[in-house]
Scaffold this active site. Structure first.
Site, short mmCIF file in Angstrom:
data_model
loop_
_atom_site.label_atom_id
_atom_site.label_comp_id
_atom_site.label_asym_id
_atom_site.label_seq_id
_atom_site.Cartn_x
_atom_site.Cartn_y
_atom_site.Cartn_z
N GLU A 284 -0.14 -1.06 5.66
CA GLU A 284 0.94 -0.68 6.57
C GLU A 284 0.91 0.81 6.89
O GLU A 284 1.37 1.23 7.96
CB GLU A 284 2.29 -1.05 5.95
CG GLU A 284 3.48 -0.93 6.90
CD GLU A 284 4.13 0.44 6.91
OE1 GLU A 284 4.98 0.68 7.78
OE2 GLU A 284 3.79 1.30 6.04
N ASP B 201 0.82 -1.21 0.00
CA ASP B 201 0.00 0.00 0.00
C ASP B 201 0.85 1.26 0.00
O ASP B 201 2.05 1.24 0.30
CB ASP B 201 -0.96 0.02 1.20
CG ASP B 201 -0.26 0.02 2.55
OD1 ASP B 201 0.76 -0.69 2.68
OD2 ASP B 201 -0.72 0.73 3.46
#
Length: 375
Positions: free
Chosen positions: A135, A75
């Site tokens: 994350e 991400d």
């Protein structure tokens, strides 16, 4: 850009980085990119592959006495008009959201998978690749945490390498990170008769003054210097242009050295804002993830530092090194991106940093044994 990007794992690391960047994967929207990573890993033919939500796990099972875990998140923070990627030939920079944090690192992992995850490959260690989601948001959503809860055995290793941006340096341990909200209440009134109300925004003055006066400490641990920081990162309040507000909130972020645990970090923040709290503000901790000590005395980490041939420095930021450290697994950060460019509009990676990262890790995984801890 298509809904399901096609990843050619035989491509060079620059092409792979661009393909990853051109597939938007803001936290919570990693699904299509995870699908592509999973398809590419399965096609190699030499890996056991498993999907856990939008985390993709792959590993060799060659019976080696040691195992190295390589991990990276898929991400990014929200896009800032910087997708698709572009290369500036004059400066040798690849621009785009996630180039530094950390799709360049993911591309390095995919090249390593393409090298060691095919039938007949002979790495010196068994390898595990972990590509995970979420994350960049609060810890409760972190995909590696979900893997730890649901597939703990996949995270076993003698050494974990996080391909977080380190600009080609070795960064040891990581800081902890705490977010808290200071809230004040007041009483609404017409702004023409403000004395009849109590301004909740003004009630934050003491907390803002405490932040302005705050002096962060620097801590040296195992030769690595961690610098702390306590900052306002958001403020909310206001009803209308003619109304005295009756509620306001200040969000703060504390980045703390790994010699503090979560409880000590919270206690410190409460101490800093003690006067504001005494005056009526409430402080609520909404996220708190502890850091990780450098751990450079661990034989596996020391061997990696020796193999790369560069001294380690402190990781100024939180990474999932902390999660591996909590499991008792030596872990370090090592990746091609520049951490100072992470989350910026002008985020980029130097093209010349990409292949050396692949080469260094290929050599290490091919030839260097990982000592087991004697603990």
């Amino acid at each position: 850009m298509s809904a399901l990007p096609q990843l050619d794992l035989s491509a060079d690391v620059l092409a792979l980085t661009r393909a990853l960047v051109d597939a938007p994967s803001v936290s919570g929207g990693e699904g299509p990119l995870a699908d592509a990573v999973e398809a590419g890993l399965r096609a190699l033919g030499g890996l056991e592959v498993e999907r856990v939500g939008d985390a993709v796990l792959a590993r060799t099972n060659l019976g080696r006495p040691t195992r190295v875990v390589l991990a990276g998140h898929l991400d990014t923070v929200p896009i800032a008009d910087n997708v698709p990627s572009r290369v500036d030939e004059a400066t040798g920079r690849l621009y785009g959201c996630g180039t530094s944090d950390m799709k360049a690192g993911d591309a390095v992992m995919l090249r390593l998978a393409a090298t060691f995850g095919v039938p007949g490959a002979e790495p010196a260690h068994d390898l595990t690749f972990v590509f995970y989601d979420n994350e960049e948001v609060e810890a409760v959503k972190n995909g590696l945490g979900r893997v730890a809860r649901e597939r703990r055995g996949w995270l076993y290793g003698d050494l974990a390498i996080l391909l977080e941006p380190t600009d080609g340096e070795i960064e040891a341990g990581c800081q902890g990170t705490l977010r808290a909200v200071l809230a004040t209440t007041g009483r609404r009134a017409h702004s023409a008769r403000s004395w009849l109300g109590e301004n909740a925004i003004h009630g934050l003055a003491g907390a803002l003054a405490a932040l302005a006066d705050y002096r962060p400490r620097e801590v040296e641990i195992d030769g690595c210097t961690y610098r702390e920081g306590l900052n306002a990162v958001g403020i909310a309040g206001g009803v209308a242009g003619n109304v005295i507000p009756d509620a306001s909130a200040l969000t703060v972020n504390f980045r703390y050295a790994p010699d503090r645990d979560e409880d000590a970090a919270e206690a410190h923040v409460r101490e800093v804002f003690a006067d504001a709290i005494a005056a009526g503000a409430t402080l609520t901790v909404v996220d708190n993830a502890g850091g990780a000590l450098p751990g450079l005395a661990e034989p596996a980490a020391a061997a990696f530092v020796a193999a790369v041939g560069r001294p380690a420095r402190a990781k100024l930021g939180w990474t999932d090194v902390a999660r591996f450290a909590a499991f008792g697994i030596p872990a370090i950060n090592y990746g091609p991106g520049d951490p100072q460019l992470a989350h910026t509009r002008e985020e980029h990676v130097l093209v010349e940093r990409l292949q050396p990262a692949v080469d260094a890790l290929t050599a290490y995984l091919s030839a260097h044994p990982v000592p087991r801890s004697q603990a």
